[in-house]
Design a protein around this motif. Structure first.
Motif, short mmCIF file in Angstrom:
data_model
loop_
_atom_site.label_atom_id
_atom_site.label_comp_id
_atom_site.label_asym_id
_atom_site.label_seq_id
_atom_site.Cartn_x
_atom_site.Cartn_y
_atom_site.Cartn_z
N GLU A 11 0.85 -1.19 0.00
CA GLU A 11 0.00 0.00 0.00
C GLU A 11 0.89 1.24 0.00
O GLU A 11 2.05 1.17 0.38
N ARG A 12 0.34 2.37 -0.41
CA ARG A 12 1.08 3.60 -0.29
C ARG A 12 1.14 3.99 1.19
O ARG A 12 0.46 3.41 2.04
N LYS A 16 -4.59 4.40 0.94
CA LYS A 16 -5.86 5.01 0.54
C LYS A 16 -7.02 4.35 1.28
O LYS A 16 -7.99 5.02 1.65
N ASP A 46 3.65 6.57 -4.93
CA ASP A 46 2.45 7.38 -4.74
C ASP A 46 2.23 7.77 -3.28
O ASP A 46 1.18 8.32 -2.92
N VAL A 59 3.70 2.69 -8.00
CA VAL A 59 2.52 2.85 -7.15
C VAL A 59 2.47 1.69 -6.18
O VAL A 59 3.26 0.73 -6.28
N ARG A 62 -0.46 -3.40 -4.47
CA ARG A 62 -1.81 -3.98 -4.50
C ARG A 62 -2.68 -3.31 -5.55
O ARG A 62 -3.67 -3.87 -6.01
N LEU A 63 -2.31 -2.09 -5.92
CA LEU A 63 -3.11 -1.36 -6.90
C LEU A 63 -2.57 -1.51 -8.32
O LEU A 63 -3.13 -0.95 -9.26
N ASN A 64 -1.47 -2.25 -8.48
CA ASN A 64 -0.84 -2.42 -9.78
C ASN A 64 -1.19 -3.80 -10.34
O ASN A 64 -0.67 -4.82 -9.87
N LYS A 206 -12.32 -5.15 3.85
CA LYS A 206 -11.86 -5.62 2.54
C LYS A 206 -11.89 -7.15 2.52
O LYS A 206 -11.89 -7.81 3.56
N ASP A 236 -12.31 4.77 3.24
CA ASP A 236 -11.12 5.58 3.42
C ASP A 236 -11.16 6.28 4.78
O ASP A 236 -12.09 6.10 5.57
#
Length: 364
Positions: A11-12, A16, A46, A59, A62-64, A206, A236
């Motif tokens: 995660e960043r 997020k 990010d 980034v 997990r978001l890639n 999640k 969030d």
């Protein structure tokens, strides 16, 4: 001090949505900067920080969608950290154990916070092989399964005092479940408790890939068959303040050795009391009868919920402010940093020329 913080790349920083470790790294990093330290954060590109950011992935992984294996990305980050290690007084790792074989030359200036569960049998031979690496636990209970290692302290997590504001009078009377859908987190127990006491339950959580079968076969059918239960998905930070602040109580019905349980102190920050099962760190985090109530069984949980709902929300917030702020957490880590053997040697070496000069002046 010149301090490196090495975060996970999943995660960043801050995340997020879900991401307890990255959230704690963010609070610690920003508080260190606020206190005047020179901080470098190794994290995903990010990430948002007032520290110097060294991006180690474009980034959050997990978001890639192009990333299927995080290990090569972590290994590349560790090499980047190793190449710059001499630039820092202290290097603080938050990536569990992957870096241990590569830091032995400067391990006495490092500390690794172990954020995960430590009761898995495969971990035992690894930690026995690296007994000298300085490590920190996030609860005393987390330490129990471990072989003898170089514990430097236990540091409870802390939050920025302003990120989740206190809500004295929630405008809704629901129960809250926050975090992750998995067997050990007890969403099924939360649904049963809400059903038995006749209250609404909102679930903000999640579903990881490895837990999709559990969601589809156990929790999703339970949600569908209980009209008082609402599943909201991941939320969030802004949504979390409203979600927790307007809950009558937060349910933490875990069935595993929880290393810390960040959602407990997030709930406390909002003034929302916690009903927690007496597992893992819960007895260390919850002031029983003040910030929440601890139970051992489902019948006891159902019986004690009314008492949880009657707890003073100002005292719940007060327990958070006394014990779980980012400032307190940061002071605890700074004390650990200053007492690392490599840091002590650096401090002694820095003072040696000054003391020698004074001695020469006196002799002259």
């Amino acid at each position: 001090m010149k301090i490196a913080q090495i975060a996970p790349l999943a995660e960043r920083v801050p995340p997020k949505l879900y991401g307890g470790t990255e959230r704690i790294v963010s609070y610690l990093t920003e508080e260190l900067v606020r206190q005047g330290h020179d901080v470098t954060l190794f994290a995903s590109g990010d990430s948002l920080t007032k520290a110097k950011l060294v991006p180690c992935s474009e980034v959050a992984l997990r978001l890639n969608a192009a990333v299927s294996d995080p290990i090569p990305h972590l290994a590349a980050m560790i090499e980047e950290v190793r190449r710059h290690a001499q630039e820092f007084d202290v290097l603080h790792f938050h990536i569990e154990f992957l870096h241990f074989p590569l830091i032995r030359d400067f391990a006495d200036r490092t500390v690794t916070t172990l954020h995960g569960r430590l009761d898995l049998p495969d971990l035992q031979p690894f930690y026995r092989a690296f007994p000298e690496i300085p490590v920190v636990s996030i609860s005393n209970d987390q330490r129990q399964p471990m072989p003898p290692v170089n514990w430097r302290g236990t540091v409870y997590h802390g939050l920025d005092e302003n990120v989740l504001p206190f809500t004295e009078k929630p405008h809704s009377g629901y129960l809250a479940f926050l975090g992750r859908i998995s067997p050990e987190k007890g969403a099924d127990r939360a649904i049963e408790i809400a059903d038995r006491v006749g209250m609404r339950l909102k679930i903000a959580a999640k579903v990881d890939t490895q837990d999709k079968c559990y969601w589809q076969t156990v929790i999703e059918p339970m949600v569908a068959s209980h009209p008082n239960v609402e599943y909201m998905g991941e939320i969030d930070e802004r949504e979390k303040a409203d979600f927790l602040g307007n809950a009558a109580a937060m349910l933490f019905p875990i069935d595993w050795p929880e290393p810390f349980g960040l959602v407990m102190i997030e709930s406390m920050a909002c003034g929302t009391p916690v009903l927690a099962f007496r597992c893992g760190s819960a007895p260390e985090v919850i002031d029983d009868g003040v910030s929440g109530i601890l139970v051992d069984t489902m019948p006891e949980a159902i019986e004690k919920l009314e008492a949880v709902l009657s707890l003073d929300r100002r005292k719940v917030r007060g327990a958070f402010e006394r014990r779980f702020t980012a400032e307190r957490m940061t002071q605890d880590y700074l004390e650990i940093y200053r007492n690392l053997p490599g840091v002590c040697r650096q401090a002694a070496a820095a003072h040696a020329p000054e003391e020698e000069s004074i001695a020469l002046k006196v002799a002259w």
